[in-house]
Design a protein around this motif. Structure first.
Motif, PDB file in Angstrom:
ATOM      1  N   UNK A  54       0.819  -1.220   0.000  1.00  0.00           N
ATOM      2  CA  UNK A  54       0.000   0.000   0.000  1.00  0.00           C
ATOM      3  C   UNK A  54       0.852   1.269   0.000  1.00  0.00           C
ATOM      4  N   UNK A  55       2.087   1.169   0.490  1.00  0.00           N
ATOM      5  CA  UNK A  55       2.970   2.339   0.533  1.00  0.00           C
ATOM      6  C   UNK A  55       3.720   2.573  -0.771  1.00  0.00           C
ATOM      7  N   UNK A  56       3.636   1.658  -1.713  1.00  0.00           N
ATOM      8  CA  UNK A  56       4.380   1.798  -2.960  1.00  0.00           C
ATOM      9  C   UNK A  56       3.945   3.037  -3.745  1.00  0.00           C
ATOM     10  N   UNK A  57       4.930   3.782  -4.218  1.00  0.00           N
ATOM     11  CA  UNK A  57       4.693   4.904  -5.123  1.00  0.00           C
ATOM     12  C   UNK A  57       5.005   4.444  -6.545  1.00  0.00           C
ATOM     13  N   UNK A  58       4.522   5.204  -7.521  1.00  0.00           N
ATOM     14  CA  UNK A  58       4.774   4.863  -8.916  1.00  0.00           C
ATOM     15  C   UNK A  58       6.283   4.772  -9.170  1.00  0.00           C
ATOM     16  N   UNK A  59       7.042   5.713  -8.610  1.00  0.00           N
ATOM     17  CA  UNK A  59       8.487   5.736  -8.848  1.00  0.00           C
ATOM     18  C   UNK A  59       9.204   4.543  -8.214  1.00  0.00           C
TER      19      UNK A  59
ATOM     20  N   UNK B 236       1.876  -4.725 -14.088  1.00  0.00           N
ATOM     21  CA  UNK B 236       1.836  -3.372 -13.523  1.00  0.00           C
ATOM     22  C   UNK B 236       1.774  -2.335 -14.650  1.00  0.00           C
ATOM     23  N   UNK B 237       2.576  -2.531 -15.683  1.00  0.00           N
ATOM     24  CA  UNK B 237       2.548  -1.600 -16.828  1.00  0.00           C
ATOM     25  C   UNK B 237       1.178  -1.609 -17.504  1.00  0.00           C
ATOM     26  N   UNK B 238       0.591  -2.779 -17.632  1.00  0.00           N
ATOM     27  CA  UNK B 238      -0.731  -2.897 -18.246  1.00  0.00           C
ATOM     28  C   UNK B 238      -1.772  -2.130 -17.430  1.00  0.00           C
ATOM     29  N   UNK B 239      -1.670  -2.268 -16.101  1.00  0.00           N
ATOM     30  CA  UNK B 239      -2.587  -1.548 -15.204  1.00  0.00           C
ATOM     31  C   UNK B 239      -2.390  -0.039 -15.313  1.00  0.00           C
ATOM     32  N   UNK B 240      -1.142   0.416 -15.297  1.00  0.00           N
ATOM     33  CA  UNK B 240      -0.872   1.849 -15.344  1.00  0.00           C
ATOM     34  C   UNK B 240      -1.286   2.462 -16.681  1.00  0.00           C
TER      35      UNK B 240
ATOM     36  N   UNK C  21      -2.026   6.858 -14.622  1.00  0.00           N
ATOM     37  CA  UNK C  21      -1.215   7.639 -13.680  1.00  0.00           C
ATOM     38  C   UNK C  21       0.245   7.165 -13.652  1.00  0.00           C
ATOM     39  N   UNK C  22       0.673   6.584 -14.750  1.00  0.00           N
ATOM     40  CA  UNK C  22       2.033   6.065 -14.818  1.00  0.00           C
ATOM     41  C   UNK C  22       3.132   7.114 -14.749  1.00  0.00           C
ATOM     42  N   UNK C  23       2.805   8.374 -15.035  1.00  0.00           N
ATOM     43  CA  UNK C  23       3.800   9.438 -14.977  1.00  0.00           C
ATOM     44  C   UNK C  23       3.778  10.199 -13.660  1.00  0.00           C
ATOM     45  N   UNK C  24       2.856   9.847 -12.786  1.00  0.00           N
ATOM     46  CA  UNK C  24       2.739  10.522 -11.486  1.00  0.00           C
ATOM     47  C   UNK C  24       3.663   9.829 -10.492  1.00  0.00           C
ATOM     48  N   UNK C  25       4.940  10.100 -10.604  1.00  0.00           N
ATOM     49  CA  UNK C  25       5.955   9.353  -9.858  1.00  0.00           C
ATOM     50  C   UNK C  25       5.751   9.350  -8.344  1.00  0.00           C
TER      51      UNK C  25
ATOM     52  N   UNK D 297       0.492   7.272  -5.430  1.00  0.00           N
ATOM     53  CA  UNK D 297       0.368   5.869  -5.058  1.00  0.00           C
ATOM     54  C   UNK D 297       0.351   4.992  -6.298  1.00  0.00           C
ATOM     55  N   UNK D 298       1.029   3.853  -6.225  1.00  0.00           N
ATOM     56  CA  UNK D 298       1.067   2.927  -7.359  1.00  0.00           C
ATOM     57  C   UNK D 298      -0.277   2.234  -7.523  1.00  0.00           C
ATOM     58  N   UNK D 299      -0.754   1.609  -6.458  1.00  0.00           N
ATOM     59  CA  UNK D 299      -2.032   0.899  -6.505  1.00  0.00           C
ATOM     60  C   UNK D 299      -3.100   1.742  -5.815  1.00  0.00           C
ATOM     61  N   UNK D 300      -4.134   2.079  -6.576  1.00  0.00           N
ATOM     62  CA  UNK D 300      -5.111   3.048  -6.083  1.00  0.00           C
ATOM     63  C   UNK D 300      -6.508   2.466  -5.959  1.00  0.00           C
ATOM     64  N   UNK D 301      -7.279   3.131  -5.133  1.00  0.00           N
ATOM     65  CA  UNK D 301      -8.660   2.714  -4.933  1.00  0.00           C
ATOM     66  C   UNK D 301      -9.453   2.914  -6.219  1.00  0.00           C
ATOM     67  N   UNK D 302     -10.348   1.997  -6.505  1.00  0.00           N
ATOM     68  CA  UNK D 302     -11.238   2.152  -7.669  1.00  0.00           C
ATOM     69  C   UNK D 302     -12.679   2.312  -7.212  1.00  0.00           C
TER      70      UNK D 302
END
Length: 316
Positions: free
Chosen positions: A169-174, A208-212, A217-221, A224-229
Motif C-alpha cells: 500500500x505504501x508503494x509509489x509509482x516511482x 503493472x505496466x498494463x494496469x498503469x 497515472x504512470x507518470x505521477x511518480x 500511489x502505485x495501486x489506487x482505490x477504484x
C-alpha cells in the motif's frame, strides 16, 4: 549565541513550550513510536494492562512492580491467548519501561526476568498455497477491466516479491521504476523504516505496466502505485488502496477458487517457493526484510521432505 537568544520568529508560544516540557515521559514514549502498526499494537497492549491494574494516569506506571507484570501475564494465559500474543504484549510494556529507565524515571524494568510463554512452532500457521493455486489466483481477476488489471498486478506483486500488505500500500509509482546495475528493481519501505530493493519480476512488471496504461497515472511518480477504484477516476484516483482493501481482495478471489486465504499466505507462498527452488536462505531473509533468520526458517519446509532425510544419505 546572542543572535539565537534574540530571535523573535518563534513557532511555539511560551505556554506551548511549557506544556511540552511538562509532557510525562510515558506519553513522550508513545508519541515517539513512528510505525502505525507498532503504535496500534502497543496501544492495545497498554490499554489491556491499564484495565487489568486500574491505572488511570501515566505517572502510575512508575509504581508497577514485577508482581503486577506476573499477575497480568497469568491473566493473559487464562484467556487462552497465543504464546506469541502474550510475548508481544509483554514486549510492548518492556519497551515503555526501557524508555523510562533511560529517562531515569524508574530504577529498573519490571518486565525483565518475567518468564514468557515458550515460542510456538509457526510451521503451518500461515498456509502456503500450491503452485497451481497461485497460477489460478493470478488468472482470477477479469483482465479486461481497470479493477481487474489492478487486482492482477497486486496479486502478482505479492506473489513474486513476498511483500507485506502495508508495504504494498505504501508503494509509489516511482518505486517500481528503480534500476540497479541495469536491472529493474522495486523499492520497498519496510518495517521499522527500513528500505530494501528487490529485483522486479518480469511477469509482475508486465501486469503493472498494463494496469498503469489503463489507469493513466504512470507518470505521477510521487503518487500511489495501486489506487482505490471505489470512486470515479477524477475523485478517487489519488487514494491508495488500503491494507484492508488488499486483504478483502485476496480473500475474495481465493474464496471463489475454493481456498480462502489471507494476504500473508501469499508472502508465505513466495518464500516457500523460493526456498523449494534452492534460493539461499540468507538471501531470502534479506528479500523478505526479516531482522532474524529464524523467522525466515519458518517458511523452509525442505527439512520435512522424506527424500531429504539423512536416512537416504547413509551408504555402506
Amino acid at each position: 549565541m546572542a543572535d539565537l537568544i534574540t530571535t523573535s520568529n518563534r513557532t511555539l508560544t511560551a505556554k506551548e513550550f511549557q506544556g511540552l516540557a511538562d509532557v510525562p515521559p510515558e506519553v513522550e514514549w508513545f508519541a515517539n513510536l513512528g510505525n502505525v502498526e507498532t503504535r496500534r499494537a502497543y496501544e492495545n497492549a497498554l490499554k489491556d494492562f491499564m484495565n487489568f491494574t486500574g491505572i488511570q494516569n501515566p505517572e502510575e506506571f512508575r509504581v508497577v512492580s514485577r508482581a503486577h507484570i506476573i499477575a497480568w501475564r497469568d491473566d493473559l494465559l487464562s484467556r487462552s491467548l497465543s504464546s506469541m500474543s502474550i510475548r508481544h504484549r509483554l514486549a510492548a510494556l518492556s519497551s515503555l519501561f526501557e524508555y523510562l529507565c533511560e529517562k531515569n524515571t524508574v530504577t529498573h524494568n519490571p518486565v525483565k526476568g518475567v518468564k514468557r510463554p515458550a515460542v510456538e512452532s509457526y510451521e503451518g500457521k500461515t498456509p502456503a498455497i500450491g503452485d497451481h493455486q497461485a497460477r489460478e489466483l493470478l488468472d482470477a481477476p477479469d483482465g479486461s477491466s481497470l479493477k481487474g488489471k489492478r487486482d492482477r498486478a497486486i496479486l502478482a506483486t505479492l506473489l513474486y516479491h513476498a511483500l507485506r500488505r502495508d508495504e504494498l500500500c505504501r508503494l509509489k509509482v516511482k518505486d517500481f521504476k528503480q534500476e540497479r546495475r541495469g536491472v529493474s528493481h522495486m523499492k520497498i519501505s519496510g518495517k521499522g523504516g527500513k528500505t530494501r530493493y528487490v529485483p522486479l519480476h518480469p511477469a509482475a512488471s508486465g501486469l503493472i505496466h498494463d494496469y498503469l496504461d489503463t489507469a493513466g497515472h504512470g507518470l505521477e511518480d510521487t503518487g500511489a502505485l495501486f489506487r482505490s477504484t471505489s470512486n470515479n477516476r477524477a475523485k478517487g484516483s489519488q487514494k491508495p488502496i488500503t491494507p484492508d482493501g488488499v486483504y478483502k481482495l485476496v480473500q475474495k478471489y481465493s474464496e471463489k477458487l475454493g481456498f480462502k486465504i489471507g494476504v500473508h499466505s501469499l508472502r508465505a507462498t513466495a518464500a516457500t517457493n523460493a526456498l523449494d527452488h534452492q534460493a539461499d536462505i540468507a538471501k531470502v531473509q534479506e528479500w523478505l526484510g526479516h531482522a532474524n533468520i529464524a523467522t525466515t526458517r519458518i517458511y523452509d519446509h525442505r527439512k520435512s521432505r522424506p527424500e531429504d532425510s539423512p536416512t537416504f544419505k547413509v551408504s555402506y
